[in-house]
Design a protein around this motif. Sequence first.
Motif, PDB file in Angstrom:
ATOM      1  N   ILE A   5     -27.016 -26.444 -14.573  1.00 60.50           N
ATOM      2  CA  ILE A   5     -26.655 -26.103 -13.211  1.00 60.50           C
ATOM      3  C   ILE A   5     -27.914 -26.095 -12.351  1.00 60.50           C
ATOM      4  N   SER A   6     -27.906 -26.859 -11.268  1.00 60.81           N
ATOM      5  CA  SER A   6     -29.044 -26.907 -10.370  1.00 60.81           C
ATOM      6  C   SER A   6     -29.150 -25.608  -9.595  1.00 60.81           C
ATOM      7  N   GLU A   7     -30.280 -25.429  -8.930  1.00 63.03           N
ATOM      8  CA  GLU A   7     -30.479 -24.210  -8.140  1.00 63.03           C
ATOM      9  C   GLU A   7     -29.438 -24.106  -7.037  1.00 63.03           C
ATOM     10  N   SER A   8     -29.133 -25.246  -6.378  1.00 63.05           N
ATOM     11  CA  SER A   8     -28.114 -25.228  -5.322  1.00 63.05           C
ATOM     12  C   SER A   8     -26.728 -24.990  -5.896  1.00 63.05           C
ATOM     13  N   GLY A   9     -26.485 -25.525  -7.119  1.00 58.81           N
ATOM     14  CA  GLY A   9     -25.191 -25.308  -7.757  1.00 58.81           C
ATOM     15  C   GLY A   9     -24.985 -23.870  -8.150  1.00 58.81           C
ATOM     16  N   LEU A  10     -26.049 -23.226  -8.649  1.00 58.57           N
ATOM     17  CA  LEU A  10     -25.973 -21.821  -9.029  1.00 58.57           C
ATOM     18  C   LEU A  10     -25.759 -20.943  -7.804  1.00 58.57           C
ATOM     19  N   GLU A  11     -26.435 -21.298  -6.711  1.00 54.29           N
ATOM     20  CA  GLU A  11     -26.255 -20.550  -5.465  1.00 54.29           C
ATOM     21  C   GLU A  11     -24.818 -20.665  -4.971  1.00 54.29           C
ATOM     22  N   GLY A  12     -24.255 -21.876  -5.074  1.00 52.34           N
ATOM     23  CA  GLY A  12     -22.868 -22.064  -4.665  1.00 52.34           C
ATOM     24  C   GLY A  12     -21.904 -21.282  -5.533  1.00 52.34           C
ATOM     25  N   LYS A  13     -22.183 -21.230  -6.835  1.00 54.98           N
ATOM     26  CA  LYS A  13     -21.353 -20.453  -7.759  1.00 54.98           C
ATOM     27  C   LYS A  13     -21.387 -18.979  -7.395  1.00 54.98           C
ATOM     28  N   ASN A  14     -22.574 -18.464  -7.144  1.00 51.39           N
ATOM     29  CA  ASN A  14     -22.704 -17.054  -6.781  1.00 51.39           C
ATOM     30  C   ASN A  14     -21.956 -16.744  -5.489  1.00 51.39           C
ATOM     31  N   GLU A  15     -22.047 -17.637  -4.514  1.00 55.96           N
ATOM     32  CA  GLU A  15     -21.346 -17.438  -3.237  1.00 55.96           C
ATOM     33  C   GLU A  15     -19.835 -17.425  -3.443  1.00 55.96           C
ATOM     34  N   LYS A  16     -19.329 -18.338  -4.261  1.00 56.38           N
ATOM     35  CA  LYS A  16     -17.881 -18.410  -4.493  1.00 56.38           C
ATOM     36  C   LYS A  16     -17.379 -17.193  -5.254  1.00 56.38           C
ATOM     37  N   MET A  17     -18.161 -16.745  -6.251  1.00 51.98           N
ATOM     38  CA  MET A  17     -17.761 -15.544  -6.986  1.00 51.98           C
ATOM     39  C   MET A  17     -17.747 -14.328  -6.060  1.00 51.98           C
ATOM     40  N   THR A  18     -18.777 -14.199  -5.240  1.00 51.55           N
ATOM     41  CA  THR A  18     -18.855 -13.067  -4.312  1.00 51.55           C
ATOM     42  C   THR A  18     -17.706 -13.110  -3.314  1.00 51.55           C
ATOM     43  N   GLU A  19     -17.375 -14.292  -2.838  1.00 55.28           N
ATOM     44  CA  GLU A  19     -16.266 -14.435  -1.893  1.00 55.28           C
ATOM     45  C   GLU A  19     -14.945 -14.029  -2.526  1.00 55.28           C
ATOM     46  N   THR A  20     -14.705 -14.457  -3.755  1.00 58.50           N
ATOM     47  CA  THR A  20     -13.457 -14.106  -4.444  1.00 58.50           C
ATOM     48  C   THR A  20     -13.374 -12.608  -4.695  1.00 58.50           C
ATOM     49  N   ILE A  21     -14.477 -12.007  -5.120  1.00 62.63           N
ATOM     50  CA  ILE A  21     -14.506 -10.552  -5.354  1.00 62.63           C
ATOM     51  C   ILE A  21     -14.204  -9.802  -4.065  1.00 62.63           C
ATOM     52  N   ASN A  22     -14.813 -10.220  -2.971  1.00 58.89           N
ATOM     53  CA  ASN A  22     -14.560  -9.567  -1.684  1.00 58.89           C
ATOM     54  C   ASN A  22     -13.114  -9.721  -1.250  1.00 58.89           C
ATOM     55  N   ASN A  23     -12.519 -10.892  -1.515  1.00 62.22           N
ATOM     56  CA  ASN A  23     -11.106 -11.098  -1.180  1.00 62.22           C
ATOM     57  C   ASN A  23     -10.211 -10.138  -1.949  1.00 62.22           C
ATOM     58  N   ILE A  24     -10.534  -9.904  -3.227  1.00 66.52           N
ATOM     59  CA  ILE A  24      -9.749  -8.977  -4.044  1.00 66.52           C
ATOM     60  C   ILE A  24      -9.931  -7.549  -3.536  1.00 66.52           C
ATOM     61  N   ARG A  25     -11.163  -7.164  -3.279  1.00 66.56           N
ATOM     62  CA  ARG A  25     -11.429  -5.796  -2.826  1.00 66.56           C
ATOM     63  C   ARG A  25     -10.794  -5.494  -1.473  1.00 66.56           C
ATOM     64  N   ASN A  26     -10.661  -6.515  -0.642  1.00 65.60           N
ATOM     65  CA  ASN A  26     -10.115  -6.308   0.701  1.00 65.60           C
ATOM     66  C   ASN A  26      -8.632  -6.653   0.797  1.00 65.60           C
ATOM     67  N   CYS A  27      -7.992  -6.903  -0.353  1.00 63.14           N
ATOM     68  CA  CYS A  27      -6.563  -7.204  -0.344  1.00 63.14           C
ATOM     69  C   CYS A  27      -5.781  -6.002   0.191  1.00 63.14           C
ATOM     70  N   GLU A  28      -4.860  -6.263   1.096  1.00 62.53           N
ATOM     71  CA  GLU A  28      -4.072  -5.192   1.704  1.00 62.53           C
ATOM     72  C   GLU A  28      -2.581  -5.342   1.434  1.00 62.53           C
ATOM     73  N   LEU A  29      -2.234  -6.080   0.379  1.00 60.82           N
ATOM     74  CA  LEU A  29      -0.817  -6.250   0.055  1.00 60.82           C
ATOM     75  C   LEU A  29      -0.176  -4.937  -0.378  1.00 60.82           C
ATOM     76  N   GLY A  30      -0.963  -4.065  -1.006  1.00 65.05           N
ATOM     77  CA  GLY A  30      -0.448  -2.759  -1.419  1.00 65.05           C
ATOM     78  C   GLY A  30       0.774  -2.857  -2.313  1.00 65.05           C
ATOM     79  N   CYS A  31       0.711  -3.739  -3.303  1.00 67.28           N
ATOM     80  CA  CYS A  31       1.892  -4.056  -4.121  1.00 67.28           C
ATOM     81  C   CYS A  31       2.513  -2.842  -4.804  1.00 67.28           C
ATOM     82  N   TYR A  32       1.719  -1.833  -5.147  1.00 71.60           N
ATOM     83  CA  TYR A  32       2.229  -0.740  -5.974  1.00 71.60           C
ATOM     84  C   TYR A  32       2.173   0.627  -5.294  1.00 71.60           C
ATOM     85  N   ARG A  33       1.757   0.681  -4.040  1.00 74.09           N
ATOM     86  CA  ARG A  33       1.514   1.976  -3.416  1.00 74.09           C
ATOM     87  C   ARG A  33       2.770   2.830  -3.293  1.00 74.09           C
ATOM     88  N   ASP A  34       3.912   2.194  -3.166  1.00 72.95           N
ATOM     89  CA  ASP A  34       5.147   2.970  -3.034  1.00 72.95           C
ATOM     90  C   ASP A  34       5.537   3.656  -4.340  1.00 72.95           C
TER      91      ASP A  34
END
Length: 248
Positions: A5-34
């Motif tokens: 993995i190149s340096e730019s490829g690793l940076e892109g991987k880290n960005e995508k992982m961070t983006e996915t984690i943030n999407n999960i943490r900020n999910c507001e579907l509240g599937c089970y709150r009731d």
Amino acid sequence: MEAGISESGLEGKNEKMTETINNIRNCELGCYRDRYLFPLKTTGNRTISINELVNGKPLIDDWRGQKVLFISQAPSKQAWADHELNSLKNSFLSDFLLPKVYPEENLETAIEKWKNSVFWIHTANCYPFVFSKERKRDRSPDMKCANRYFGQIIDVMKPELIILMGLSSTKYFSHCFKLLLQHKKTGYPTLNEIIDLQYNNLGKSIFISSKSDKKAIYDTVIIPHAADWNKLSEKEKFAYELLFKKLN
């Protein structure tokens, strides 16, 4: 830097992982709150209030470039209330798993090694507790979260090893297990069937893929939840021995 993995490829991987984690943490579907209808007692005398349950945020690990993906059913009640996943307050980690994976280390060092090696997610990241009187254990969550995020995480992370704990974590990968088991029945293969498959495979690797990229395959270990180590069968203990071996 990761091999291949190149340096730019690793940076892109880290960005995508961070983006996915943030999407999960900020999910507001509240599937089970009731379903959070009453306060819950944890170990000791602590009681988790309904407000703590309802106002909790989806719980997922931080990205640190880990190589191992660990998927369990759902956050524990304590982890959900404290919003802290890898913690020595988690008795499964501190009393059971860490001493067996890192027997030569003290717990503080062991948990740092675990955190740097293992990225921990759940079939449902916001499902701390829904009890079934009939089964006398938590009900299994549905696959909303798994179907929404598992493929993204696996395809970006490309883990060296995937650990699946409990039946719910295997359901997303049923396309793999049905093929391996030549499973022709409707529904999901049982955890016992999958554990038997692993045991009968004599320790050879079992490979699975995400639904979104079936060409990429990943070494996996399937374990039951070790709620009572002394009651695990020979095949279930073999699963944990295989895990300890692969993590060392």
